[in-house]
Design a protein around this motif. Structure first.
Motif, PDB file in Angstrom:
ATOM      1  N   ALA A  85       0.845  -1.069   0.124  1.00  0.00           N
ATOM      2  CA  ALA A  85      -0.238  -0.023   0.079  1.00  0.00           C
ATOM      3  C   ALA A  85       0.775   1.137   0.103  1.00  0.00           C
ATOM      4  O   ALA A  85       0.590   2.087  -0.787  1.00  0.00           O
ATOM      5  CB  ALA A  85      -0.941   0.050   1.446  1.00  0.00           C
ATOM      6  N   ALA A  86       1.951   1.236   0.793  1.00  0.00           N
ATOM      7  CA  ALA A  86       2.876   2.404   0.866  1.00  0.00           C
ATOM      8  C   ALA A  86       3.446   2.578  -0.575  1.00  0.00           C
ATOM      9  O   ALA A  86       3.626   3.721  -1.217  1.00  0.00           O
ATOM     10  CB  ALA A  86       3.946   2.184   2.072  1.00  0.00           C
ATOM     11  N   ILE A 110       2.370   1.576  -3.549  1.00  0.00           N
ATOM     12  CA  ILE A 110       1.203   2.086  -4.440  1.00  0.00           C
ATOM     13  C   ILE A 110       1.000   3.804  -4.157  1.00  0.00           C
ATOM     14  O   ILE A 110       0.793   4.494  -5.233  1.00  0.00           O
ATOM     15  CB  ILE A 110       0.097   1.606  -4.231  1.00  0.00           C
ATOM     16  N   ALA A 111       0.888   4.024  -2.980  1.00  0.00           N
ATOM     17  CA  ALA A 111       0.333   5.431  -2.508  1.00  0.00           C
ATOM     18  C   ALA A 111       1.625   6.426  -3.137  1.00  0.00           C
ATOM     19  O   ALA A 111       1.505   7.546  -3.784  1.00  0.00           O
ATOM     20  CB  ALA A 111       0.450   5.574  -1.094  1.00  0.00           C
ATOM     21  N   ILE A 112       2.845   5.965  -2.846  1.00  0.00           N
ATOM     22  CA  ILE A 112       3.990   6.724  -3.525  1.00  0.00           C
ATOM     23  C   ILE A 112       3.979   6.639  -5.031  1.00  0.00           C
ATOM     24  O   ILE A 112       4.241   7.694  -5.572  1.00  0.00           O
ATOM     25  CB  ILE A 112       5.442   6.056  -3.056  1.00  0.00           C
ATOM     26  N   VAL A 152       1.227   7.026  -6.888  1.00  0.00           N
ATOM     27  CA  VAL A 152       0.176   7.638  -7.252  1.00  0.00           C
ATOM     28  C   VAL A 152       0.530   8.882  -6.911  1.00  0.00           C
ATOM     29  O   VAL A 152       0.195   9.923  -7.636  1.00  0.00           O
ATOM     30  CB  VAL A 152      -0.980   7.249  -6.705  1.00  0.00           C
ATOM     31  N   ALA A 153       1.353   9.330  -5.792  1.00  0.00           N
ATOM     32  CA  ALA A 153       1.419  10.710  -5.540  1.00  0.00           C
ATOM     33  C   ALA A 153       2.730  11.155  -6.024  1.00  0.00           C
ATOM     34  O   ALA A 153       2.517  12.461  -6.523  1.00  0.00           O
ATOM     35  CB  ALA A 153       1.722  10.691  -3.723  1.00  0.00           C
TER      36      ALA A 153
END
Length: 433
Positions: A163-164, A166-168, A170-171
């Motif tokens: 999850a971390a 994927i969040a990185i 996307v951001a």
């Protein structure tokens, strides 16, 4: 008269010598338990592996067929079709995860039986499967709970890291997420090897010492200290060995499957012969793979038990306890305690280490009090000095020793000499002087 000791036979040899083990001994004797009791270990491991594979195949295949078969009644491209497709994939994935945990639990049961068998094979005892099962059954619940906790911790950690990332991605940027994924994978390899080695002795401690999960984890962490690299080397070599064997076996069978498909279906159209050939090849491949996995599971579990025994021999003197147990058992003593259980006074009956080797120093002792003089005692009177002694009189010099007169010369008898006769090559003979 002095009592004569009763004669006892030599102790029966086990699968390992009862003294601290070297790296080569652990690696070589990891196959000894399989030879010592193959009917129990290999048969049980192969049966459990087959059951786990059948449950996984039938369960995932059946649930997948039931869920994805609903797509035949729907039109592709509609919202209902996409919703059913996503739900079917989710249900099938969850089923595969749950059944995978069940298959892992069955492998844990095999490991428990191997621990019990190796502990008896070390002291030259051979038990049946029912007897081994009675020995390991009280600790099986804790071993399954430990395996479940480990899997849950791994799943949670992997989920958080994923999850971390994927969040990185996307951001920030997808390239950053890809690079971070590569770094995480490269860093996870040594971390996994380190944790697996530090926790390698937990199953043996849970089964043989009947410890709790928390105590077993702490004890494994301490026992493997000092033997970390030997344990890591044994486990890595065995894993690489059986992984290589699986590849060498599966690769020719895959070529065989392709060749049979080409022979029975040269035009590419499926027929009965091609289907039968493929099914036979696939079944043969999985049967051989299951056999190799069963042997590998037994050998790896045996290696972990031998590492546990070696660590306890080096740190706690377990070899002395096992030798004492074997001698008393062969002498006919039936009231023997379990040699694997730590004693009440400490982890083993080994003598304590001297001060300075991991023990606190002795506390400082207070100085002795000064003694008061005895009352009423008079001091000793002073002694007069000794009178001077006269010097020793001068001694006359020693007389020179007299030499004995020389011995007179010995007269020789001239009649004992005779001149040589003629013809022997001598000229002008002379008598000896």
């Amino acid at each position: 008269m002095s009592a004569q000791h009763a004669w006892t036979p030599a102790p029966r040899p086990g699968i390992i010598p009862l003294h601290p083990l070297g790296f080569g001994t652990i690696l070589g004797r990891s196959f000894a338990a399989l030879r010592h009791n193959p009917a129990v270990l290999f048969g049980f491991a192969l049966g459990v592996q087959a059951i786990a594979f059948i449950i996984l195949l039938v369960g995932v295949g059946g649930i997948g067929w039931l869920t994805f078969s609903r797509l035949d009644t729907l039109r592709e491209g509609t919202e209902e079709f996409d919703a059913v497709l996503a739900g079917s994939a989710l249900i099938t994935g969850l089923a595969a995860f749950v059944l995978g945990l069940l298959a892992t639990a069955l492998q844990v049961i095999v490991q428990a039986v191997v621990v019990g068998e190796v502990s008896h094979a070390v002291v030259a005892e051979k038990l049946r499967l029912a007897t081994l099962w009675r020995h390991v059954r009280p600790s099986l619940g804790r071993l399954l709970a430990y395996a479940a906790l480990l899997l849950v911790a791994i799943a949670v950690l992997v989920g958080i890291v994923t999850a971390a990332i994927i969040a990185i991605g996307v951001a920030v940027h997808p390239a950053v997420a890809i690079a971070l994924t590569v770094l995480v994978i490269l860093g996870a390899i040594p971390l996994t090897l380190w944790l697996n080695t530090k926790l390698l002795l937990v199953p043996s401690i849970l089964i043989l010492e009947r410890a709790t999960i928390r105590a077993a984890v702490a004890r494994s962490w301490v026992l493997v200290r000092g033997r970390f690299w030997a344990a890591l080397g044994v486990i890595v070599i065995i894993s690489l060995l059986f992984g290589t064997i699986s590849q060498f076996v599966s690769l020719p069978l895959s070529f065989l499957s392709s060749g049979l498909t080409t022979i029975f279906a040269p035009t590419g159209e499926p027929n009965t012969g091609a289907v039968i050939a493929i099914v036979v090849t696939v079944v043969l491949t999985y049967v051989i793979t299951l056999a190799i996995q069963a042997v590998g599971l037994v050998v790896q579990s045996t290696a972990s038990v031998l590492i546990y025994i070696d660590c306890r021999m080096r740190r706690e003197g377990l070899d002395i306890e096992l030798l004492r147990y074997v001698e008393r058992r062969d002498a006919g003593d039936d009231s023997l305690p379990d040699p694997w259980r730590p004693r009440a006074g400490g982890p083993s009956s080994a003598p304590a280490a001297p001060p300075g080797w991991g023990q606190p120093p002795y506390p400082a002792q207070p100085p002795y009090p000064t003694q008061a003089p005895y009352g009423g005692q008079q001091p000793y009177p002073a002694q007069p000095p000794y009178p001077p002694q006269p010097p020793y009189p001068a001694q006359p010099p020693y007389a020179a020793p007299q030499q004995p007169p020389p011995a007179p010369p010995v007269a020789r008898d001239a009649r004992t000499w005779a001149p040589p006769t003629a013809g022997d090559g001598e000229s002008d003979p002379q008598p000896p002087s």
